[in-house]
Design a protein around this motif. Sequence first.
Motif, PDB file in Angstrom:
ATOM      1  N   ASP A   1      41.204  45.762  47.305  1.00 25.96           N
ATOM      2  CA  ASP A   1      39.799  45.710  47.699  1.00 25.96           C
ATOM      3  C   ASP A   1      38.926  45.465  46.467  1.00 25.96           C
ATOM      4  N   ALA A   2      37.624  45.328  46.733  1.00 25.19           N
ATOM      5  CA  ALA A   2      36.718  44.911  45.666  1.00 25.19           C
ATOM      6  C   ALA A   2      36.555  46.000  44.593  1.00 25.19           C
ATOM      7  N   VAL A   3      36.602  47.254  45.023  1.00 26.47           N
ATOM      8  CA  VAL A   3      36.451  48.352  44.062  1.00 26.47           C
ATOM      9  C   VAL A   3      37.624  48.339  43.076  1.00 26.47           C
ATOM     10  N   GLU A   4      38.832  48.247  43.657  1.00 22.33           N
ATOM     11  CA  GLU A   4      40.044  48.129  42.841  1.00 22.33           C
ATOM     12  C   GLU A   4      39.964  46.854  41.994  1.00 22.33           C
ATOM     13  N   GLY A   5      39.445  45.778  42.594  1.00 25.00           N
ATOM     14  CA  GLY A   5      39.348  44.490  41.924  1.00 25.00           C
ATOM     15  C   GLY A   5      38.560  44.589  40.621  1.00 25.00           C
ATOM     16  N   VAL A   6      37.441  45.289  40.655  1.00 23.85           N
ATOM     17  CA  VAL A   6      36.615  45.433  39.448  1.00 23.85           C
ATOM     18  C   VAL A   6      37.422  46.167  38.370  1.00 23.85           C
ATOM     19  N   ARG A   7      38.150  47.191  38.794  1.00 22.51           N
ATOM     20  CA  ARG A   7      38.979  47.954  37.846  1.00 22.51           C
ATOM     21  C   ARG A   7      40.027  47.042  37.197  1.00 22.51           C
ATOM     22  N   HIS A   8      40.686  46.247  38.033  1.00 21.68           N
ATOM     23  CA  HIS A   8      41.714  45.328  37.509  1.00 21.68           C
ATOM     24  C   HIS A   8      41.094  44.293  36.572  1.00 21.68           C
ATOM     25  N   ILE A   9      39.935  43.778  36.953  1.00 15.14           N
ATOM     26  CA  ILE A   9      39.295  42.732  36.132  1.00 15.14           C
ATOM     27  C   ILE A   9      38.896  43.301  34.768  1.00 15.14           C
ATOM     28  N   LYS A  10      38.398  44.539  34.765  1.00 14.17           N
ATOM     29  CA  LYS A  10      38.096  45.188  33.479  1.00 14.17           C
ATOM     30  C   LYS A  10      39.350  45.204  32.615  1.00 14.17           C
ATOM     31  N   ALA A  11      40.481  45.552  33.225  1.00 14.64           N
ATOM     32  CA  ALA A  11      41.754  45.635  32.482  1.00 14.64           C
ATOM     33  C   ALA A  11      42.192  44.255  31.988  1.00 14.64           C
TER      34      ALA A  11
ATOM     35  N   ILE B   1      31.058  40.737  47.997  1.00 19.08           N
ATOM     36  CA  ILE B   1      31.042  42.160  47.618  1.00 19.08           C
ATOM     37  C   ILE B   1      31.626  42.301  46.209  1.00 19.08           C
ATOM     38  N   LEU B   2      32.756  41.626  45.990  1.00 21.28           N
ATOM     39  CA  LEU B   2      33.368  41.672  44.663  1.00 21.28           C
ATOM     40  C   LEU B   2      32.363  41.173  43.614  1.00 21.28           C
ATOM     41  N   ALA B   3      31.701  40.036  43.908  1.00 24.85           N
ATOM     42  CA  ALA B   3      30.745  39.468  42.941  1.00 24.85           C
ATOM     43  C   ALA B   3      29.611  40.456  42.649  1.00 24.85           C
ATOM     44  N   SER B   4      29.093  41.126  43.682  1.00 27.25           N
ATOM     45  CA  SER B   4      27.977  42.036  43.394  1.00 27.25           C
ATOM     46  C   SER B   4      28.446  43.293  42.673  1.00 27.25           C
ATOM     47  N   LEU B   5      29.679  43.742  42.969  1.00 26.88           N
ATOM     48  CA  LEU B   5      30.214  44.888  42.212  1.00 26.88           C
ATOM     49  C   LEU B   5      30.429  44.504  40.747  1.00 26.88           C
ATOM     50  N   LEU B   6      30.892  43.276  40.534  1.00 27.66           N
ATOM     51  CA  LEU B   6      31.095  42.809  39.150  1.00 27.66           C
ATOM     52  C   LEU B   6      29.759  42.742  38.410  1.00 27.66           C
ATOM     53  N   LEU B   7      28.744  42.225  39.097  1.00 32.68           N
ATOM     54  CA  LEU B   7      27.405  42.164  38.485  1.00 32.68           C
ATOM     55  C   LEU B   7      26.935  43.552  38.097  1.00 32.68           C
ATOM     56  N   SER B   8      27.108  44.495  39.019  1.00 30.16           N
ATOM     57  CA  SER B   8      26.609  45.840  38.723  1.00 30.16           C
ATOM     58  C   SER B   8      27.440  46.516  37.646  1.00 30.16           C
ATOM     59  N   ALA B   9      28.660  46.029  37.444  1.00 30.97           N
ATOM     60  CA  ALA B   9      29.489  46.588  36.361  1.00 30.97           C
ATOM     61  C   ALA B   9      29.194  45.888  35.028  1.00 30.97           C
ATOM     62  N   GLY B  10      28.246  44.935  35.032  1.00 30.11           N
ATOM     63  CA  GLY B  10      27.812  44.311  33.790  1.00 30.11           C
ATOM     64  C   GLY B  10      28.491  42.995  33.446  1.00 30.11           C
ATOM     65  N   PHE B  11      29.270  42.447  34.362  1.00 36.92           N
ATOM     66  CA  PHE B  11      29.888  41.153  34.086  1.00 36.92           C
ATOM     67  C   PHE B  11      28.897  40.025  34.366  1.00 36.92           C
TER      68      PHE B  11
END
Length: 209
Positions: free
Chosen positions: A196-206, A106-116
């Motif tokens: 969670d994965a949603v928070e994870g994407v936010r943290h990874i952006k940071a 889930i994290l990987a697909s959220l990251l993909l959709s966020a452009g990573f």
Amino acid sequence: MSITEELKQTLIELDIDEIAGKVQAALDSGLKAQEVLSALTEGMDEVGRLYETQEYYLTELVLAGETMKEAFAILQPHLKAGDQGNKNKVITLTVKGDNHDIGKNILASLLLSAGFEVIDLGMDVHEDKVVQTVKETGAKVIAMSSLLTMTVEEISTVDQVLKKEGLRDKVKIIAGGAPLNMELAKKLGADDYADDAVEGVRHIKALFH
Ligand code: B12
């Protein structure tokens, strides 16, 4: 309803049987791949919001990840380099000895959709494979999942091996999974943790800033 609105709604409604056809139809109608991606990302953001407000639960989040994956399979060949906005590379994996990969996916697909750009190493991944991939790809973030209490120590093993190889200051580690929290993750050598994965994407952006 516009095509982009329809795409967004299909994702929010988690209509996994319809999504591939809708993405293809949108592309056939002349919509740019980037516009399709933006619509899907907006849908995913809404799913994340519904999860945070507890209108959606894990089941829905899992299905959203799967739905996004279906959409992405059609979309990916149409996305040109640079189309995805940022091409920041993230390595995703589940640690050695652990065969739970649903949350990580889930994290990987959220990251993909966020452009990573996501380099997914799968599950039960040996630390040497992580180090080798950092060397080969120059990825700046490693996102590690551990669902088992027994395997959380593996985060520390990866941290140690990266240090030994002189790579630790070139890469950030974020960890996640039910047995972890911020305190434990940091104790094990990670730079960051998310619930969670949603928070994870936010943290990874940071972490990229
Ligand atoms: C499905 C499941 C399995 C499946 C896994 C299938 C798969 N492909 O993943 C199978 C059947 C294979 C399995 C096997 C086992 N399992 Co199991 N499993 C589960 C279960 C029911 C659900 C896990 C799940 O997918 N949740 C849904 C996802 C979406 O949630 P998630 O993984 O937590 O991820 C979210 C967050 O944690 C976060 N996240 C996750 N990773 C990361 C990483 C980063 C970087 C970030 C930022 C965030 C993040 O984001 C995700 C979404 O928001 C859990 C119980 C539970 N309720 O968690 C037990 C559970 C994890 N399993 C458990 C056990 C004991 C086992 C076995 C040892 C059982 C056995 N005796 O054989 C084996 C171990 C096999 C192995 N070597 O790994 C225990 C672990 C106890 C512990 N603390 O150690 C649990 C907690 C069940 C229990 N209550 O006892 N399991």
